[in-house]
Design a protein around this motif. Structure first.
Motif, mmCIF file in Angstrom:
data_model
loop_
_atom_site.group_PDB
_atom_site.id
_atom_site.type_symbol
_atom_site.label_atom_id
_atom_site.label_comp_id
_atom_site.label_asym_id
_atom_site.label_seq_id
_atom_site.Cartn_x
_atom_site.Cartn_y
_atom_site.Cartn_z
ATOM 1 N N ALA A 74 7.605 17.104 22.530
ATOM 2 C CA ALA A 74 6.479 17.977 22.201
ATOM 3 C C ALA A 74 6.043 18.779 23.423
ATOM 4 O O ALA A 74 5.790 19.988 23.337
ATOM 5 C CB ALA A 74 5.311 17.144 21.677
ATOM 6 N N VAL A 75 5.983 18.127 24.559
ATOM 7 C CA VAL A 75 5.576 18.807 25.783
ATOM 8 C C VAL A 75 6.613 19.852 26.181
ATOM 9 O O VAL A 75 6.276 20.978 26.566
ATOM 10 C CB VAL A 75 5.379 17.786 26.921
ATOM 11 C CG1 VAL A 75 5.129 18.504 28.248
ATOM 12 C CG2 VAL A 75 4.224 16.854 26.609
ATOM 13 N N GLY A 80 8.165 25.762 26.498
ATOM 14 C CA GLY A 80 9.155 26.797 26.291
ATOM 15 C C GLY A 80 10.565 26.442 26.707
ATOM 16 O O GLY A 80 11.407 27.332 26.911
ATOM 17 N N ALA A 81 10.854 25.136 26.836
ATOM 18 C CA ALA A 81 12.218 24.722 27.167
ATOM 19 C C ALA A 81 13.167 25.187 26.065
ATOM 20 O O ALA A 81 12.867 25.060 24.873
ATOM 21 C CB ALA A 81 12.284 23.205 27.326
ATOM 22 N N LYS A 82 14.316 25.725 26.446
ATOM 23 C CA LYS A 82 15.258 26.271 25.465
ATOM 24 C C LYS A 82 15.827 25.200 24.552
ATOM 25 O O LYS A 82 16.059 25.437 23.369
ATOM 26 C CB LYS A 82 16.387 26.994 26.199
ATOM 27 C CG LYS A 82 15.936 28.252 26.943
ATOM 28 C CD LYS A 82 17.113 28.936 27.616
ATOM 29 C CE LYS A 82 16.662 30.204 28.342
ATOM 30 N NZ LYS A 82 17.795 30.880 29.023
ATOM 31 N N ASP A 83 16.088 24.036 25.098
ATOM 32 C CA ASP A 83 16.671 22.957 24.308
ATOM 33 C C ASP A 83 15.996 21.648 24.700
ATOM 34 O O ASP A 83 16.505 20.888 25.536
ATOM 35 C CB ASP A 83 18.179 22.880 24.565
ATOM 36 C CG ASP A 83 18.882 21.914 23.621
ATOM 37 O OD1 ASP A 83 18.212 21.093 22.975
ATOM 38 O OD2 ASP A 83 20.130 21.998 23.535
ATOM 39 N N PRO A 84 14.828 21.373 24.108
ATOM 40 C CA PRO A 84 14.074 20.175 24.494
ATOM 41 C C PRO A 84 14.873 18.876 24.372
ATOM 42 O O PRO A 84 14.748 17.996 25.225
ATOM 43 C CB PRO A 84 12.889 20.184 23.524
ATOM 44 C CG PRO A 84 12.698 21.624 23.186
ATOM 45 C CD PRO A 84 14.087 22.186 23.115
ATOM 46 N N ALA A 89 17.399 14.376 27.128
ATOM 47 C CA ALA A 89 18.583 13.550 27.348
ATOM 48 C C ALA A 89 18.963 13.539 28.823
ATOM 49 O O ALA A 89 19.353 12.500 29.375
ATOM 50 C CB ALA A 89 19.746 14.062 26.500
ATOM 51 N N ASP A 90 18.832 14.692 29.476
ATOM 52 C CA ASP A 90 19.140 14.766 30.903
ATOM 53 C C ASP A 90 18.161 13.922 31.714
ATOM 54 O O ASP A 90 18.543 13.261 32.692
ATOM 55 C CB ASP A 90 19.085 16.214 31.388
ATOM 56 C CG ASP A 90 20.233 17.060 30.856
ATOM 57 O OD1 ASP A 90 21.216 16.476 30.344
ATOM 58 O OD2 ASP A 90 20.140 18.297 30.933
ATOM 59 N N LEU A 91 16.912 13.929 31.312
ATOM 60 C CA LEU A 91 15.890 13.165 32.007
ATOM 61 C C LEU A 91 16.223 11.671 31.994
ATOM 62 O O LEU A 91 15.896 10.939 32.940
ATOM 63 C CB LEU A 91 14.533 13.409 31.351
ATOM 64 C CG LEU A 91 13.274 12.839 31.990
ATOM 65 C CD1 LEU A 91 12.083 13.744 31.677
ATOM 66 C CD2 LEU A 91 12.976 11.432 31.483
#
Length: 212
Positions: A74-75, A80-84, A89-91
């Motif tokens: 949600a954050v 405006g992240a292109k692919d949340p 997943a990267d995080l």
């Protein structure tokens, strides 16, 4: 002249380490453009300035993996992240976590060690990737224990599992607010700066030399 009286010297018999910003740091070129957001998402406790979030949900994110994912998605979407989904997943992906230069050596002390982290995914995968998982005696993770730092209960769990009295334990972390909670049960506390890994070569070892 005699020395000062009633001075208590405590032998450190165990070390508790925080994870993010202490032993490892989330670093990757694809995340660099969102540096401010990353600091907010990994804030140890409470809400970061400027995030329009449900306080109760945000503060329990490290207790429930599903809530952790949904809150972060949600954050990320609001930011405006292109692919949340990929960002999240990267995080949680081991390759994106870099060890500080002295992490392996700091985990190699002769005293028992525990990692005490506010987290909602299994960070053992990060330690395994860097070949240091076996240097940690106990992983005390908020989503598995049901408590988040600075709640003294999570530090007491770590000390109990290592078989030491809290006064004989040293907590090393990057947040006075979260990691400083260990002082409430008598642990000694040292705070290191969560600098980029290349800018902090030996802060952990400097702290350990003071106490062990």
């Amino acid at each position: 002249m005699s020395g000062p009286r009633n001075v208590r010297y405590v032998t450190i018999r165990a070390v508790l380490f925080d994870f993010s910003g202490t032993l490892f740091r989330l670093e990757h070129d694809s995340l660099a453009a969102h540096a401010e957001l990353m600091r907010a998402l990994t804030a140890p406790v409470g809400l970061a300035d400027g995030l329009d979030l449900d306080v109760a949900e945000w503060e329990r994110r490290d207790l429930d993996p599903d809530a952790h994912r949904e809150m972060h998605l949600a954050v990320l979407a609001k930011a405006g992240a292109k692919d949340p989904a990929k960002f999240y997943a990267d995080l949680c992906s081991p390759p994106f976590w870099q060890a500080y230069p002295d992490t392996a050596q700091a985990l190699g002390t002769e005293v028992p060690t525990a990692v005490v982290s506010n987290i909602a995914w299994d960070i053992r995968t990060v330690f395994a990737r860097h070949g240091v998982e076996n240097r940690v005696d106990e992983f005390v993770l908020s989503y598995q224990e049901g408590f988040v730092k600075p709640d003294p209960k999570i530090f007491r769990i770590a000390c109990d599992r290592l078989g030491v009295h809290p006064s004989e334990a040293l907590m090393i972390g990057d947040s006075a607010e979260a990691d400083g909670g260990a002082a409430a049960i008598g642990c000694q506390v040292e705070i290191v700066e969560p600098l980029p890994t290349g800018n902090r070569p030996d802060a952990l070892l400097q702290v350990l030399r003071k106490h062990i």
